[in-house]
Design an enzyme around this catalytic site. Structure first.
Site, PDB file in Angstrom:
ATOM      1  N   ARG A 170       0.897  -1.159   0.133  1.00  0.00           N
ATOM      2  CA  ARG A 170      -0.029  -0.033   0.060  1.00  0.00           C
ATOM      3  C   ARG A 170       0.892   1.179   0.119  1.00  0.00           C
ATOM      4  O   ARG A 170       0.523   2.446   0.638  1.00  0.00           O
ATOM      5  CB  ARG A 170      -0.867  -0.021   1.324  1.00  0.00           C
ATOM      6  CG  ARG A 170      -1.933  -1.289   1.224  1.00  0.00           C
ATOM      7  CD  ARG A 170      -2.706  -1.074  -0.076  1.00  0.00           C
ATOM      8  NE  ARG A 170      -3.764  -2.374  -0.011  1.00  0.00           N
ATOM      9  CZ  ARG A 170      -3.347  -3.413  -0.709  1.00  0.00           C
ATOM     10  NH1 ARG A 170      -2.207  -3.285  -1.341  1.00  0.00           N
ATOM     11  NH2 ARG A 170      -3.823  -4.685  -0.505  1.00  0.00           N
TER      12      ARG A 170
ATOM     13  N   SER B 118     -10.491   0.712   3.612  1.00  0.00           N
ATOM     14  CA  SER B 118      -9.682   0.144   4.801  1.00  0.00           C
ATOM     15  C   SER B 118      -9.050   1.444   5.447  1.00  0.00           C
ATOM     16  O   SER B 118      -8.262   2.023   4.822  1.00  0.00           O
ATOM     17  CB  SER B 118      -8.637  -0.795   4.487  1.00  0.00           C
ATOM     18  OG  SER B 118      -9.376  -1.874   3.886  1.00  0.00           O
TER      19      SER B 118
ATOM     20  N   GLU C 162      -4.233   4.070   6.825  1.00  0.00           N
ATOM     21  CA  GLU C 162      -4.165   3.674   5.339  1.00  0.00           C
ATOM     22  C   GLU C 162      -4.913   4.983   4.496  1.00  0.00           C
ATOM     23  O   GLU C 162      -4.295   5.393   3.426  1.00  0.00           O
ATOM     24  CB  GLU C 162      -4.861   2.244   4.821  1.00  0.00           C
ATOM     25  CG  GLU C 162      -4.708   2.070   3.358  1.00  0.00           C
ATOM     26  CD  GLU C 162      -5.100   0.877   2.954  1.00  0.00           C
ATOM     27  OE1 GLU C 162      -4.637  -0.292   3.811  1.00  0.00           O
ATOM     28  OE2 GLU C 162      -5.670   0.631   2.050  1.00  0.00           O
TER      29      GLU C 162
HETATM   30  C1  LIG Z   1     -15.597   0.549  -0.503  1.00  0.00           C
HETATM   31  C2  LIG Z   1     -14.196   0.722  -0.696  1.00  0.00           C
HETATM   32  C3  LIG Z   1     -13.234  -0.548  -0.789  1.00  0.00           C
HETATM   33  C4  LIG Z   1     -11.890  -0.410  -1.134  1.00  0.00           C
HETATM   34  N1  LIG Z   1     -11.080  -1.575  -1.237  1.00  0.00           N
HETATM   35  C5  LIG Z   1      -9.797  -1.525  -1.621  1.00  0.00           C
HETATM   36  C6  LIG Z   1      -9.174  -2.783  -1.748  1.00  0.00           C
HETATM   37  O1  LIG Z   1      -9.534  -3.891  -1.725  1.00  0.00           O
HETATM   38  N2  LIG Z   1      -7.736  -2.510  -2.115  1.00  0.00           N
HETATM   39  C7  LIG Z   1      -6.972  -1.560  -1.997  1.00  0.00           C
HETATM   40  O2  LIG Z   1      -5.853  -1.266  -2.344  1.00  0.00           O
HETATM   41  N3  LIG Z   1      -7.842  -0.114  -1.583  1.00  0.00           N
HETATM   42  C8  LIG Z   1      -9.157  -0.255  -1.456  1.00  0.00           C
HETATM   43  N4  LIG Z   1      -9.802   0.796  -1.213  1.00  0.00           N
HETATM   44  C9  LIG Z   1      -9.113   2.015  -1.346  1.00  0.00           C
HETATM   45  C10 LIG Z   1      -8.955   2.953  -2.394  1.00  0.00           C
HETATM   46  O3  LIG Z   1      -9.860   2.373  -3.359  1.00  0.00           O
HETATM   47  C11 LIG Z   1      -7.707   2.561  -3.239  1.00  0.00           C
HETATM   48  O4  LIG Z   1      -6.461   2.990  -2.399  1.00  0.00           O
HETATM   49  C12 LIG Z   1      -7.623   3.426  -4.600  1.00  0.00           C
HETATM   50  O5  LIG Z   1      -6.350   2.995  -5.150  1.00  0.00           O
HETATM   51  C13 LIG Z   1      -7.341   4.834  -4.336  1.00  0.00           C
HETATM   52  O6  LIG Z   1      -7.789   5.511  -5.483  1.00  0.00           O
HETATM   53  P1  LIG Z   1      -8.243   6.791  -5.527  1.00  0.00           P
HETATM   54  O7  LIG Z   1      -8.381   7.234  -7.118  1.00  0.00           O
HETATM   55  O8  LIG Z   1      -9.552   6.962  -5.204  1.00  0.00           O
HETATM   56  O9  LIG Z   1      -7.160   7.672  -4.968  1.00  0.00           O
HETATM   57  P2  LIG Z   1      -7.142   9.030  -3.819  1.00  0.00           P
HETATM   58  O10 LIG Z   1      -8.084   8.684  -2.618  1.00  0.00           O
HETATM   59  O11 LIG Z   1      -7.894  10.174  -4.633  1.00  0.00           O
HETATM   60  O12 LIG Z   1      -5.883   9.455  -3.663  1.00  0.00           O
HETATM   61  C14 LIG Z   1      -5.011   8.578  -2.945  1.00  0.00           C
HETATM   62  C15 LIG Z   1      -3.671   8.738  -3.025  1.00  0.00           C
HETATM   63  O13 LIG Z   1      -3.227   8.567  -4.119  1.00  0.00           O
HETATM   64  C16 LIG Z   1      -2.699   9.808  -4.843  1.00  0.00           C
HETATM   65  N5  LIG Z   1      -2.950   9.822  -6.006  1.00  0.00           N
HETATM   66  C17 LIG Z   1      -4.079   9.934  -7.003  1.00  0.00           C
HETATM   67  N6  LIG Z   1      -3.993  10.096  -8.030  1.00  0.00           N
HETATM   68  C18 LIG Z   1      -2.705  10.279  -8.249  1.00  0.00           C
HETATM   69  C19 LIG Z   1      -1.930  10.565  -9.382  1.00  0.00           C
HETATM   70  N7  LIG Z   1      -2.423  10.612 -10.659  1.00  0.00           N
HETATM   71  N8  LIG Z   1      -0.567  10.741  -9.408  1.00  0.00           N
HETATM   72  C20 LIG Z   1      -0.124  10.724  -8.092  1.00  0.00           C
HETATM   73  N9  LIG Z   1      -0.800  10.457  -6.885  1.00  0.00           N
HETATM   74  C21 LIG Z   1      -2.064  10.133  -7.046  1.00  0.00           C
HETATM   75  C22 LIG Z   1      -3.459  10.846  -3.692  1.00  0.00           C
HETATM   76  O14 LIG Z   1      -2.478  12.085  -3.838  1.00  0.00           O
HETATM   77  C23 LIG Z   1      -3.311  10.431  -2.567  1.00  0.00           C
HETATM   78  O15 LIG Z   1      -2.264  10.405  -1.879  1.00  0.00           O
HETATM   79  C24 LIG Z   1     -11.139   0.796  -0.907  1.00  0.00           C
HETATM   80  C25 LIG Z   1     -11.853   2.046  -0.825  1.00  0.00           C
HETATM   81  C26 LIG Z   1     -13.193   1.989  -0.666  1.00  0.00           C
HETATM   82  C27 LIG Z   1     -14.192   3.013  -0.672  1.00  0.00           C
END
Ligand SMILES: Cc1cc2nc3c(=O)[nH]c(=O)nc-3n(C[C@H](O)[C@H](O)[C@H](O)COP(=O)(O)OP(=O)(O)OC[C@H]3O[C@@H](n4cnc5c(N)ncnc54)[C@H](O)[C@@H]3O)c2cc1C
Length: 324
Positions: free
Chosen positions: A178, A228, A304
């Protein structure tokens, strides 16, 4: 001197083709549906547009990039400096017969899984269950169901804080559980993976359906949540791995409530906004869980979920404090 949002917008306006807005609301883009506005929001049209904006932005202006904000809690006082969202212009994918796939980082993980399945490219069905974007997946090394973003990774393109376009190899990304070691100021714009070519799309569709069914049964996927909340204290593969949720449960925190935020009854490593929670309610609930887990099991859970921005005045939150 700190630049105000309107000043940032006025500076960027003549240099970018995309949308620039001072004081833009962020809450509606986030999974938690909470948080204050961005001092200034930029939605660039493409990679060159993003690079042009960053090239003229003074170095002292803080920059925050958001994907689908499914892993982010935006605090109530809003986010200082420039917030960047990559959406249209960053959401196309190209597939090749040898299993190579290149996609924009604004593409939703679940859509990416479907694109790969349609092209008969295996290795990406786990993305069906992750509700973020590929940009967030790269930054977080998102993973589920035995797969991680790093597994089939070939390279990523990114824009640096001063507007240079660079390409990163897997070694330069430095993927861990992660987390990636890639410099925090890099904004990923596209990613190339190499999957397994020639897989029957129906097989891949069945894998994705399995992932969806599992999610709906075990996680509050329809709620306002950030996924998470805490990292598992032991990385995957550790013998007798201790999951974060087991510590939360052992500390008696399942169903704990602060304001309108609650620790999910269905999966106690998820915090939920029941409707009118503030970001401070959610963060206080998380810190209360950490304090109780420390007291009961002796383990310090790490967040996380990314918490970004300023606290609202008088609503600061302190680590490891019991607010209940
Ligand atoms: C219901 C639910 C279930 C989930 N299940 C999982 C799971 O099974 N496994 C898992 O790993 N995660 C899970 N997550 C968490 C989340 O979906 C992941 O971490 C996902 O990868 C985050 O992506 P995001 O685009 O929403 O990032 P954001 O929340 O928008 O950002 C997260 C981080 O990534 C950075 N970021 C975003 N885009 C970029 C970019 N283009 N360049 C550089 N940095 C960037 C942001 O600055 C921040 O630091 C879950 C979330 C929810 C709500």
């Amino acid at each position: 001197m700190t630049m105000r949002g309107a000043e940032i917008a006025a500076l960027l306006g003549p240099h970018v083709r995309g949308r620039v807005e001072a004081g833009a609301s962020l809450a509606e883009f986030t999974w938690f549906r909470v948080g204050g506005p961005a001092d200034c929001l930029l939605v660039p049209q493409d990679e060159d547009d993003l690079a042009a904006a960053l090239a003229v932005l003074p170095v002292e202006v803080p920059v925050t990039v958001l994907g689908l904000a499914s892993n982010t809690l935006v605090r109530d006082g809003g986010v200082p400096g420039l917030v960047i969202r990559l959406i249209r212009g960053f959401s196309q994918a190209q597939t090749f017969e040898d299993g190579t796939v290149t996609a924009g980082t604004g593409m939703a993980d679940a859509r990416f899984a479907r694109v790969c399945a349609d092209a008969g490219i295996g290795g990406f069905s786990f993305f069906r269950g992750i509700p973020g974007s590929l940009g967030g997946a790269l930054r977080m090394n998102a993973g589920a169901h035995g797969g991680e973003t790093k597994d089939n990774f070939v390279s990523a393109r990114a824009v640096t804080r001063n507007g240079q376009i660079v390409t990163l190899t897997a070694a330069q990304m430095g993927f861990h559980y992660r987390h990636t070691d890639a410099p925090l100021d890099l904004i990923f714009t596209s990613v190339t993976f190499k999957g397994t070519p020639g897989v029957d799309p129906l097989v891949l569709k069945a894998q994705m359906d399995e992932v969806s069914t599992y999610r709906e049964t075990h996680q509050p996927t329809k709620d306002r949540t950030g996924g998470s909340t805490f990292k598992n204290p032991d990385p995957p593969g550790t013998p007798n791995q201790r999951s974060a949720w087991k510590h939360v449960d052992a500390a008696g925190c399942r169903g704990l409530v602060i304001g309108d935020a609650i620790v999910s009854e269905k999966h106690c490593n998820f915090l939920i906004n029941r409707g009118s929670a503030t970001a401070a309610d959610i963060e206080r609930l998380g810190e209360t869980v950490r304090a109780r887990v420390r007291a009961v099991t002796g383990v310090d859970l790490d967040w996380e979920i990314k918490r970004i921005g300023r606290f609202a005045e008088g609503a600061e939150v302190s680590p490891f404090t019991d607010y209940a």
